[in-house]
Design an enzyme around this catalytic site. Structure first.
Site, PDB file in Angstrom:
ATOM      1  N   GLU A  80      41.026 -91.580 -45.551  1.00 22.66           N
ATOM      2  CA  GLU A  80      40.872 -90.150 -45.214  1.00 22.66           C
ATOM      3  C   GLU A  80      41.419 -89.264 -46.334  1.00 22.66           C
ATOM      4  O   GLU A  80      42.598 -89.383 -46.696  1.00 22.66           O
ATOM      5  CB  GLU A  80      41.605 -89.856 -43.899  1.00 22.66           C
ATOM      6  CG  GLU A  80      41.387 -88.438 -43.414  1.00 22.66           C
ATOM      7  CD  GLU A  80      41.936 -88.184 -42.009  1.00 22.66           C
ATOM      8  OE1 GLU A  80      42.044 -89.146 -41.209  1.00 22.66           O
ATOM      9  OE2 GLU A  80      42.262 -87.025 -41.721  1.00 22.66           O
ATOM     10  N   HIS A 372      40.616 -79.394 -46.285  1.00 24.17           N
ATOM     11  CA  HIS A 372      39.828 -80.585 -46.643  1.00 24.17           C
ATOM     12  C   HIS A 372      38.814 -80.234 -47.721  1.00 24.17           C
ATOM     13  O   HIS A 372      38.651 -80.937 -48.704  1.00 24.17           O
ATOM     14  CB  HIS A 372      39.057 -81.086 -45.411  1.00 24.17           C
ATOM     15  CG  HIS A 372      39.872 -81.989 -44.547  1.00 24.17           C
ATOM     16  ND1 HIS A 372      39.436 -83.214 -44.123  1.00 24.17           N
ATOM     17  CD2 HIS A 372      41.094 -81.864 -44.011  1.00 24.17           C
ATOM     18  CE1 HIS A 372      40.350 -83.783 -43.373  1.00 24.17           C
ATOM     19  NE2 HIS A 372      41.362 -82.981 -43.286  1.00 24.17           N
TER      20      HIS A 372
HETATM   21  C1  MEV Z   1      43.168 -85.642 -38.682  1.00 24.06           C
HETATM   22  O1  MEV Z   1      43.103 -86.914 -39.251  1.00 24.06           O
HETATM   23  C2  MEV Z   1      44.533 -85.421 -38.035  1.00 24.06           C
HETATM   24  C3  MEV Z   1      44.665 -84.120 -37.265  1.00 24.06           C
HETATM   25  O2  MEV Z   1      43.631 -84.019 -36.281  1.00 24.06           O
HETATM   26  C4  MEV Z   1      46.022 -84.114 -36.608  1.00 24.06           C
HETATM   27  C5  MEV Z   1      46.249 -82.952 -35.658  1.00 24.06           C
HETATM   28  O3  MEV Z   1      45.271 -82.430 -35.106  1.00 24.06           O
HETATM   29  O4  MEV Z   1      47.434 -82.612 -35.460  1.00 24.06           O
HETATM   30  C6  MEV Z   1      44.499 -82.915 -38.152  1.00 24.06           C
END
Ligand code: MEV
Length: 418
Positions: A80, A372
């Site tokens: 990721e 992102h």
């Molecule tokens: C994504 O990999 C993780 C999140 O969804 C965690 C969160 O929502 O606290 C961004």
């Protein structure tokens, strides 16, 4: 390790990053070579069956991490994007307040033997009466675990009334597994214990296996994240509210904890540890009070900073299994300065907290997608050969034009040059 604070580290290409690690953080170039080394085919054949190939994932390094006063460069393996950058950024915001303080992670695993077809009350009394003798019978002073100071420690019994009406007796054997994750060792102890329990109680040992709810291995982390670095008091207060939502709403708690595990699991994977065991234990722990909840708690300090606490069991080992056989896992441990098993658990949990703070900050501020996208745009710009002084500009233009692609990176880079 001299420092994990390496400003502008992400702006270099891979060679540049390696050079800075060697020059500024005192990392051995051999370690960096090994971090990128594929295992021999023979190793892969030993690890699994019907092997046809191998999976390659990037191993990045989280910078800025300080755990219990020590700087540590933390290798993270993940598919990721943004995870490594986010952990590094949140760790930076904790640095002015001393980084992460972590304790716990005692390397004690529990093996369970479930006895069925038995009078549970009678069996429970008998096993309790013979507890010391049963533990002593498992001792093996010449075995490598006991030579390293580990071994079986204590035994307890737990009655379970089963859904369809009968009962089972769960016998818990606690063992100190030292620097190992310990699964093989405690499973073997459970298998050796089972026939003795059957002889004593007349019952049948149906299951003989460890519990991944590793309560004894709980790590507690605390850190204070700087108000200004996070974006001001409003952001801090919104993070606390987001945390309260995750404590009340199970749907949100699962995602909140996924963010914590983005950090912990990436460290576990980079070091060849069992990520499924880790995930199972963390989520079971999150539900220990009968309702699944957030693993972290946040509050605003008197000065308006964000103070966080995390409690999570971490089943980390630094010897055995893939940790010993994968060259990259060995190198990952070298990069961290060869931590013990419990030290690795404390580092992984600290990165879990950093990851959680980074995700919450992004969510309550600009939203997760923009971060992102910016990161992805910067990566594409770097790949397109854009110089480090122009990467942010090019990435900004790509995001604004809603065209985050390699061709857009080249086009905007040419525009800047022209
Ligand atoms: C994504 O990999 C993780 C999140 O969804 C965690 C969160 O929502 O606290 C961004």
């Amino acid at each position: 390790m001299t420092t994990s604070r390496l400003p502008g580290f992400h702006e270099h290409d891979r060679e540049g990053r390696r050079k800075r690690l060697v020059d500024e953080a005192g990392v051995d170039p051999e370690t960096l070579e090994a971090l990128d080394r594929a295992p021999e085919d023979a190793v892969l054949e030993e690890m699994s069956e019907n092997v046809l190939g191998r999976l390659t994932l990037p191993i990045g390094v989280a910078t800025n991490v300080v755990v219990d006063g020590d700087d540590v460069l933390v290798p993270m393996a993940t598919e990721e994007s943004s995870v490594v950058a986010a952990a590094s950024h949140a760790a930076k915001t904790a640095r002015p307040h001393g980084g992460f303080q972590a304790e716990g992670g005692r390397p004690e695993m529990v093996a369970q033997v479930h006895l069925v077809d038995v009078d549970v009350d009678e069996a429970q009394a008998t096993v309790e009466d013979h507890a010391d003798e049963l533990v002593a019978g498992l001792r093996d002073p010449e075995g490598s675990m006991e030579k390293r100071g580990g071994g079986p420690r204590e035994l307890s019994t737990h009655r379970h009334d089963l859904p369809e009406g009968d009962s089972a007796l769960s016998v818990h054997l606690v063992a100190d597994v030292r620097d190992a994750m310990g699964a093989n060792y405690v499973n073997e102890l459970a298998e050796r214990l089972a026939p003795r329990l059957e002889d004593l109680t007349g019952g049948r040992a149906l299951l003989r296996i460890l519990s991944n709810l590793a309560r004894r291995r709980v790590v507690r982390v605390e850190a204070t994240f700087d108000r200004e670095e996070l974006g001001g008091r409003d952001v801090v207060e919104d993070i606390v509210t987001a945390n309260r939502i995750a404590r009340a709403d199970t749907c949100r708690a699962a995602t909140h904890n996924k963010g914590v595990m983005n950090g912990i699991t990436a460290v576990m994977l980079a070091t060849g540890n069992d990520t499924r065991a880790q995930e199972a234990g963390a989520h079971a722990w999150a539900a220990r009070e009968g309702r699944y909840q957030a693993l972290t708690r946040y509050e605003v300090t008197e000065e308006g900073h964000l103070h966080g606490r995390l409690e999570v069991p971490v089943q980390a080992g630094v010897v055995g299994g893939a940790t010993s056989s994968l060259p990259s896992a060995q190198a990952a441990l070298e990069l961290m300065g060869e931590p013990s098993g419990p030290e690795l658990a404390r580092i992984a949990a600290s990165v879990g907290m950093a990851q959680n703070v980074a995700a919450l900050r992004a969510l309550v501020a600009e939203g997760i997608q923009e971060g992102h996208m910016r990161l992805h745009a910067a990566n594409l710009a770097r790949q397109a050969g854009v110089g480090s002084d122009q990467i942010d500009d090019v990435a900004e233009r790509m995001v604004e034009a809603d065209d985050v692609s390699a061709s857009a990176a080249r086009r905007f880079a040419e525009d800047l040059e022209g």
